[in-house]
Design a protein around this motif. Sequence first.
Motif, PDB file in Angstrom:
ATOM      1  N   ASP A   1      47.502  27.372  31.569  1.00 31.19           N
ATOM      2  CA  ASP A   1      46.464  26.344  31.544  1.00 31.19           C
ATOM      3  C   ASP A   1      47.022  24.931  31.436  1.00 31.19           C
ATOM      4  O   ASP A   1      46.303  24.003  31.074  1.00 31.19           O
TER       5      ASP A   1
ATOM      6  N   LYS B   1      59.685  27.972  17.909  1.00 28.75           N
ATOM      7  CA  LYS B   1      58.403  28.632  18.138  1.00 28.75           C
ATOM      8  C   LYS B   1      58.679  30.113  18.356  1.00 28.75           C
ATOM      9  O   LYS B   1      59.382  30.489  19.294  1.00 28.75           O
TER      10      LYS B   1
ATOM     11  N   ALA C   1      46.894  38.748  23.092  1.00 25.39           N
ATOM     12  CA  ALA C   1      46.845  37.882  21.911  1.00 25.39           C
ATOM     13  C   ALA C   1      48.268  37.472  21.540  1.00 25.39           C
ATOM     14  O   ALA C   1      49.043  38.281  21.028  1.00 25.39           O
TER      15      ALA C   1
ATOM     16  N   HIS D   1      50.678  35.740  19.174  1.00 20.15           N
ATOM     17  CA  HIS D   1      50.787  35.278  17.786  1.00 20.15           C
ATOM     18  C   HIS D   1      51.950  34.293  17.719  1.00 20.15           C
ATOM     19  O   HIS D   1      53.116  34.683  17.894  1.00 20.15           O
TER      20      HIS D   1
ATOM     21  N   LEU E   1      51.221  32.597  29.215  1.00 20.46           N
ATOM     22  CA  LEU E   1      50.903  31.813  28.026  1.00 20.46           C
ATOM     23  C   LEU E   1      50.604  30.363  28.375  1.00 20.46           C
ATOM     24  O   LEU E   1      49.698  29.754  27.803  1.00 20.46           O
ATOM     25  N   TYR E   2      51.342  29.816  29.333  1.00 18.58           N
ATOM     26  CA  TYR E   2      51.220  28.386  29.646  1.00 18.58           C
ATOM     27  C   TYR E   2      50.473  28.125  30.946  1.00 18.58           C
ATOM     28  O   TYR E   2      50.608  27.057  31.545  1.00 18.58           O
TER      29      TYR E   2
ATOM     30  N   GLU F   1      49.160  30.169  14.834  1.00 12.50           N
ATOM     31  CA  GLU F   1      47.933  30.255  15.633  1.00 12.50           C
ATOM     32  C   GLU F   1      47.986  31.517  16.485  1.00 12.50           C
ATOM     33  O   GLU F   1      49.053  32.099  16.714  1.00 12.50           O
ATOM     34  N   ILE F   2      46.821  31.951  16.923  1.00 13.70           N
ATOM     35  CA  ILE F   2      46.717  33.070  17.862  1.00 13.70           C
ATOM     36  C   ILE F   2      46.043  32.535  19.121  1.00 13.70           C
ATOM     37  O   ILE F   2      44.942  31.977  19.058  1.00 13.70           O
ATOM     38  N   LYS F   3      46.723  32.688  20.251  1.00  7.56           N
ATOM     39  CA  LYS F   3      46.187  32.217  21.526  1.00  7.56           C
ATOM     40  C   LYS F   3      46.018  33.413  22.450  1.00  7.56           C
ATOM     41  O   LYS F   3      46.997  34.115  22.750  1.00  7.56           O
ATOM     42  N   THR F   4      44.781  33.674  22.860  1.00  4.89           N
ATOM     43  CA  THR F   4      44.507  34.825  23.719  1.00  4.89           C
ATOM     44  C   THR F   4      44.388  34.375  25.176  1.00  4.89           C
ATOM     45  O   THR F   4      43.552  33.534  25.509  1.00  4.89           O
ATOM     46  N   VAL F   5      45.256  34.934  26.016  1.00  4.79           N
ATOM     47  CA  VAL F   5      45.268  34.621  27.453  1.00  4.79           C
ATOM     48  C   VAL F   5      45.396  35.932  28.217  1.00  4.79           C
ATOM     49  O   VAL F   5      46.249  36.756  27.900  1.00  4.79           O
TER      50      VAL F   5
END
Length: 242
Positions: A23, A181, A167, A169, A20-21, A159-163
């Motif tokens: 980047d 969170k 996905a 959520h 998830l992190y 938000e939805i973050k795709t990595v």
Amino acid sequence: MENNTQWFASWFNTPYYHILYKDRDYKEAQLFMDTLTHYLNLPEQAHILDLACGKGRHAIYLNKLGYQVTGADLSENSILHAKQFENDRLQFIVHDMSKPLNQQFDAVFNLFTSFGYFKNEADNLNTIKAIQANLNETGFGVIDFMNTDYVIENLVPKEIKTVNDIAFHITRYVENGYIIKNIAFTDGGQNYTFQERVKAFTLADFEALFNQAGVYLLDIFGDYKLQKFNAKTSERLIMIFK
């Protein structure tokens, strides 16, 4: 949640945390270390403790700058990963940051909001005391925390973050003095949920902890360029103390 939802003892000990992190801005982190070590005017052979070091991105760079560095983290998986970068002046250990180590350092860094996770709130004060105990006579403690006023004001509820085709959520909210969170996703047909809970410490809260610990707050900054702290507009709360 469905019956096949997986719960893990530690979110930080899973590969998904690092996915998830992944980047995170390494260049920004390195510039911060350049600026901070220059500001502190640390001796060339200084020994730095990177407390709650994760996979060691700050510790590894500090070592490249020439410092002797010890990275400490509670996550065994993170330390196992970091150990591949060890050398005679860079070591990584599994350690609970609320307890002091049996040595002293020229600086102790607690970076990137790696504070305020404890279930037992007394351990927040214990961590400040442990940092103080690990500083030598001329050493500096540094806590790089979020500016909670700014974070809460700009909180993104969903938000939805795709990595890596996953996905994530993400929902965020404030509850009982914590910024929370929730992270939910599916991978390999399994549903997972994790939660991050960080105590919403303000500058006044830290000042109270420092006072209790007998720690002297020297400087306060609001970003990684060490510009003046503003409670409404600064993204970070960076505190330097002895």
